[in-house]
Design a protein around this motif. Structure first.
Motif, PDB file in Angstrom:
ATOM      1  N   SER A 101       9.827   3.914  -2.186  1.00  0.00           N
ATOM      2  CA  SER A 101       9.831   4.480  -3.528  1.00  0.00           C
ATOM      3  C   SER A 101       8.940   3.670  -4.458  1.00  0.00           C
ATOM      4  O   SER A 101       8.255   4.225  -5.316  1.00  0.00           O
ATOM      5  CB  SER A 101      11.260   4.519  -4.084  1.00  0.00           C
ATOM      6  OG  SER A 101      11.816   3.222  -4.160  1.00  0.00           O
ATOM      7  N   HIS A 102       8.917   2.326  -4.299  1.00  0.00           N
ATOM      8  CA  HIS A 102       8.040   1.485  -5.113  1.00  0.00           C
ATOM      9  C   HIS A 102       6.591   1.795  -4.809  1.00  0.00           C
ATOM     10  O   HIS A 102       5.736   1.866  -5.701  1.00  0.00           O
ATOM     11  CB  HIS A 102       8.335   0.007  -4.848  1.00  0.00           C
ATOM     12  CG  HIS A 102       7.481  -0.931  -5.647  1.00  0.00           C
ATOM     13  ND1 HIS A 102       6.289  -1.432  -5.162  1.00  0.00           N
ATOM     14  CD2 HIS A 102       7.627  -1.419  -6.905  1.00  0.00           C
ATOM     15  CE1 HIS A 102       5.746  -2.223  -6.077  1.00  0.00           C
ATOM     16  NE2 HIS A 102       6.534  -2.221  -7.139  1.00  0.00           N
ATOM     17  N   GLU A 103       6.269   1.993  -3.515  1.00  0.00           N
ATOM     18  CA  GLU A 103       4.898   2.313  -3.120  1.00  0.00           C
ATOM     19  C   GLU A 103       4.470   3.651  -3.717  1.00  0.00           C
ATOM     20  O   GLU A 103       3.357   3.784  -4.238  1.00  0.00           O
ATOM     21  CB  GLU A 103       4.786   2.354  -1.596  1.00  0.00           C
ATOM     22  CG  GLU A 103       3.385   2.700  -1.097  1.00  0.00           C
ATOM     23  CD  GLU A 103       3.308   2.769   0.409  1.00  0.00           C
ATOM     24  OE1 GLU A 103       2.323   3.341   0.900  1.00  0.00           O
ATOM     25  OE2 GLU A 103       4.227   2.275   1.078  1.00  0.00           O
ATOM     26  N   VAL A 104       5.354   4.630  -3.646  1.00  0.00           N
ATOM     27  CA  VAL A 104       5.026   5.941  -4.202  1.00  0.00           C
ATOM     28  C   VAL A 104       4.802   5.834  -5.705  1.00  0.00           C
ATOM     29  O   VAL A 104       3.852   6.405  -6.252  1.00  0.00           O
ATOM     30  CB  VAL A 104       6.147   6.959  -3.883  1.00  0.00           C
ATOM     31  CG1 VAL A 104       5.900   8.264  -4.626  1.00  0.00           C
ATOM     32  CG2 VAL A 104       6.217   7.208  -2.378  1.00  0.00           C
ATOM     33  N   GLN A 105       5.683   5.101  -6.403  1.00  0.00           N
ATOM     34  CA  GLN A 105       5.532   4.939  -7.845  1.00  0.00           C
ATOM     35  C   GLN A 105       4.210   4.264  -8.180  1.00  0.00           C
ATOM     36  O   GLN A 105       3.498   4.672  -9.112  1.00  0.00           O
ATOM     37  CB  GLN A 105       6.692   4.116  -8.417  1.00  0.00           C
ATOM     38  CG  GLN A 105       6.607   3.892  -9.923  1.00  0.00           C
ATOM     39  CD  GLN A 105       6.615   5.191 -10.711  1.00  0.00           C
ATOM     40  OE1 GLN A 105       7.207   6.181 -10.296  1.00  0.00           O
ATOM     41  NE2 GLN A 105       5.937   5.191 -11.844  1.00  0.00           N
ATOM     42  N   ILE A 140      -3.450  -2.951  -6.477  1.00  0.00           N
ATOM     43  CA  ILE A 140      -2.717  -2.560  -7.684  1.00  0.00           C
ATOM     44  C   ILE A 140      -1.850  -3.721  -8.164  1.00  0.00           C
ATOM     45  O   ILE A 140      -1.868  -4.089  -9.328  1.00  0.00           O
ATOM     46  CB  ILE A 140      -1.857  -1.308  -7.421  1.00  0.00           C
ATOM     47  CG1 ILE A 140      -2.745  -0.103  -7.102  1.00  0.00           C
ATOM     48  CG2 ILE A 140      -1.001  -0.995  -8.648  1.00  0.00           C
ATOM     49  CD1 ILE A 140      -1.974   1.132  -6.721  1.00  0.00           C
ATOM     50  N   CYS A 141      -1.076  -4.326  -7.256  1.00  0.00           N
ATOM     51  CA  CYS A 141      -0.147  -5.398  -7.632  1.00  0.00           C
ATOM     52  C   CYS A 141      -0.444  -6.679  -6.851  1.00  0.00           C
ATOM     53  O   CYS A 141      -0.898  -6.637  -5.705  1.00  0.00           O
ATOM     54  CB  CYS A 141       1.298  -4.985  -7.351  1.00  0.00           C
ATOM     55  SG  CYS A 141       1.886  -3.629  -8.372  1.00  0.00           S
ATOM     56  N   ASP A 142      -0.160  -7.818  -7.468  1.00  0.00           N
ATOM     57  CA  ASP A 142      -0.240  -9.093  -6.771  1.00  0.00           C
ATOM     58  C   ASP A 142       0.726  -9.122  -5.594  1.00  0.00           C
ATOM     59  O   ASP A 142       1.795  -8.486  -5.623  1.00  0.00           O
ATOM     60  CB  ASP A 142       0.131 -10.246  -7.711  1.00  0.00           C
ATOM     61  CG  ASP A 142      -0.950 -10.570  -8.724  1.00  0.00           C
ATOM     62  OD1 ASP A 142      -2.106 -10.175  -8.512  1.00  0.00           O
ATOM     63  OD2 ASP A 142      -0.614 -11.232  -9.738  1.00  0.00           O
ATOM     64  N   THR A 159      -3.518 -13.470  -6.503  1.00  0.00           N
ATOM     65  CA  THR A 159      -3.773 -13.041  -7.890  1.00  0.00           C
ATOM     66  C   THR A 159      -4.849 -11.954  -7.978  1.00  0.00           C
ATOM     67  O   THR A 159      -5.411 -11.730  -9.047  1.00  0.00           O
ATOM     68  CB  THR A 159      -4.178 -14.240  -8.777  1.00  0.00           C
ATOM     69  OG1 THR A 159      -5.442 -14.770  -8.341  1.00  0.00           O
ATOM     70  CG2 THR A 159      -3.124 -15.330  -8.728  1.00  0.00           C
ATOM     71  N   LEU A 160      -5.111 -11.272  -6.871  1.00  0.00           N
ATOM     72  CA  LEU A 160      -6.110 -10.198  -6.859  1.00  0.00           C
ATOM     73  C   LEU A 160      -5.610  -8.928  -7.544  1.00  0.00           C
ATOM     74  O   LEU A 160      -6.414  -8.074  -7.910  1.00  0.00           O
ATOM     75  CB  LEU A 160      -6.496  -9.840  -5.420  1.00  0.00           C
ATOM     76  CG  LEU A 160      -7.650 -10.604  -4.787  1.00  0.00           C
ATOM     77  CD1 LEU A 160      -7.789 -10.204  -3.321  1.00  0.00           C
ATOM     78  CD2 LEU A 160      -8.956 -10.348  -5.527  1.00  0.00           C
ATOM     79  N   GLY A 161      -4.327  -8.792  -7.688  1.00  0.00           N
ATOM     80  CA  GLY A 161      -3.765  -7.550  -8.212  1.00  0.00           C
ATOM     81  C   GLY A 161      -4.172  -7.270  -9.650  1.00  0.00           C
ATOM     82  O   GLY A 161      -4.436  -8.180 -10.433  1.00  0.00           O
ATOM     83  N   LEU A 162      -4.192  -5.974  -9.980  1.00  0.00           N
ATOM     84  CA  LEU A 162      -4.449  -5.549 -11.348  1.00  0.00           C
ATOM     85  C   LEU A 162      -3.164  -5.566 -12.176  1.00  0.00           C
ATOM     86  O   LEU A 162      -3.200  -5.418 -13.395  1.00  0.00           O
ATOM     87  CB  LEU A 162      -5.049  -4.145 -11.352  1.00  0.00           C
ATOM     88  CG  LEU A 162      -6.368  -3.999 -10.577  1.00  0.00           C
ATOM     89  CD1 LEU A 162      -6.763  -2.534 -10.464  1.00  0.00           C
ATOM     90  CD2 LEU A 162      -7.470  -4.804 -11.220  1.00  0.00           C
ATOM     91  N   GLN A 163      -2.042  -5.716 -11.466  1.00  0.00           N
ATOM     92  CA  GLN A 163      -0.744  -5.902 -12.099  1.00  0.00           C
ATOM     93  C   GLN A 163      -0.073  -7.096 -11.432  1.00  0.00           C
ATOM     94  O   GLN A 163      -0.446  -7.518 -10.340  1.00  0.00           O
ATOM     95  CB  GLN A 163       0.145  -4.665 -11.922  1.00  0.00           C
ATOM     96  CG  GLN A 163      -0.420  -3.382 -12.505  1.00  0.00           C
ATOM     97  CD  GLN A 163       0.483  -2.182 -12.276  1.00  0.00           C
ATOM     98  OE1 GLN A 163       1.590  -2.307 -11.758  1.00  0.00           O
ATOM     99  NE2 GLN A 163       0.007  -0.993 -12.642  1.00  0.00           N
TER     100      GLN A 163
END
Length: 308
Positions: free
Chosen positions: A3-7, A254-256, A282-286
């Motif tokens: 569900s987190h991946e889908v979101q 998308i996320c770290d 720390t590559l994530g945009l969030q």
């Protein structure tokens, strides 16, 4: 987790993202001759068509500096009929799991220069392997571009002429791009324009699929949240200037990553430099818990500006 991946992917879609990359490691999927298991392909076939999001398949007999050929094929060579047929069979099986998905491209190997830097004698064999696999895919799926993912540094380095040969039967020059030096310190965003020009030079007229583009925000890499955001702005400006050469760019991630995932990845790659862990983490945009960094907002702003 699902569900987190889908979101996350819904948020990405809202930000203007049109495709995702689905990496698959050959030795994880083919556990015995002709026996395959991958829940991710099945999940992808359910999730991404519903989000109107295409998929780039990264089917990896090599993943950076790791050989991902199944154990029962390790005694064969790249150019052997046995290894080529087995990989083509796996390609067919994978695509059969994705009947509803839009496949934007297929990469045969991920950042393969990591392996060939230590095994340059295998490059000629891998070219024969790739040529055969590309012919097989083109025969059944003529509209899917096929290539090999190579890092920007590897594609422009001392083996550049060998990668020229390897890509002779590729439909696109598939690259990953992280502006870093050898100690994982960031190079300034101002270097992006010259790097894009160099990519166009080595691609020799082929479209460039920038399948990974990222910039860490961590201080151990000599970076910051603001500098990561500047990277996004500058890469969009360079993309505007060279849009005909770069049909697609994929921002990673998308996320770290979590600390546990970073630890697992550093063990996998066998790199113990603290800056390498900071780079991965720390590559994530969030942030890992989904809080937007300035770079995420810059992606949304740049996409919105160009959608007007």
């Amino acid at each position: 987790m699902l569900s987190h991946e889908v979101q996350s992917n819904r948020e990405a879609k809202h930000a203007g993202i049109q495709f995702i990359e689905l990496p698959q490691q050959w030795d994880e999927i083919e556990t015995a001759p002709g026996t395959y298991a991958s829940e991710f392909a099945t999940i992808a076939n359910q999730v991404y068509p519903a989000l109107d999001t295409a998929i780039v398949l990264s089917l990896n007999p090599i993943d950076t500096n790791a050989l991902r050929v199944p154990k029962h094929l390790r005694e064969s060579t790249w150019e052997s009929d046995e290894r080529i047929k087995a990989f083509c069979d796996w390609v067919d099986w994978t695509l059969a799991q994705l009947p509803d998905a839009s496949i934007q491209a297929i990469a045969v190997g991920n950042e393969v220069d990591g392996w060939f830097a230590q095994h340059p004698d295998e490059l000629a064999g891998y070219k024969a392997f790739f040529d055969a696999v590309a012919r097989h895919i083109h025969t059944k799926h003529p509209n899917i571009p096929v290539g090999v993912k190579v890092t920007f540094g590897g594609r422009t380095g001392k083996l550049a002429s060998e990668f020229d040969k390897l890509e002779s039967s590729a439909d696109a020059c598939m690259l990953t791009y992280y502006p870093l030096d050898e100690t994982f310190q960031v190079r300034p965003p101002s270097s992006i324009e010259a790097d894009f020009v160099k990519m166009i030079e080595v691609a020799s007229g082929k479209p460039i699929h920038l399948l990974e583009a990222g910039y860490p925000s961590g201080a151990a890499c000599g970076s910051s949240l603001d500098q990561q955001a500047e990277f996004i702005d500058v890469i969009f400006v360079a993309w505007d200037k060279h849009v005909e050469a770069f049909p697609v760019i994929n921002f990673v991630w998308i996320c770290d990553m979590s600390k546990a995932k970073v630890s697992a990845m550093t063990r996998y790659y066998g790199v113990e430099l603290p800056a390498f862990a900071e780079y991965l983490g720390t590559l994530g945009l969030q942030t890992h818990d989904g809080k937007p960094k300035p770079a995420w907002n810059r992606v949304r702003e740049n996409v919105a500006k160009r959608a007007r």
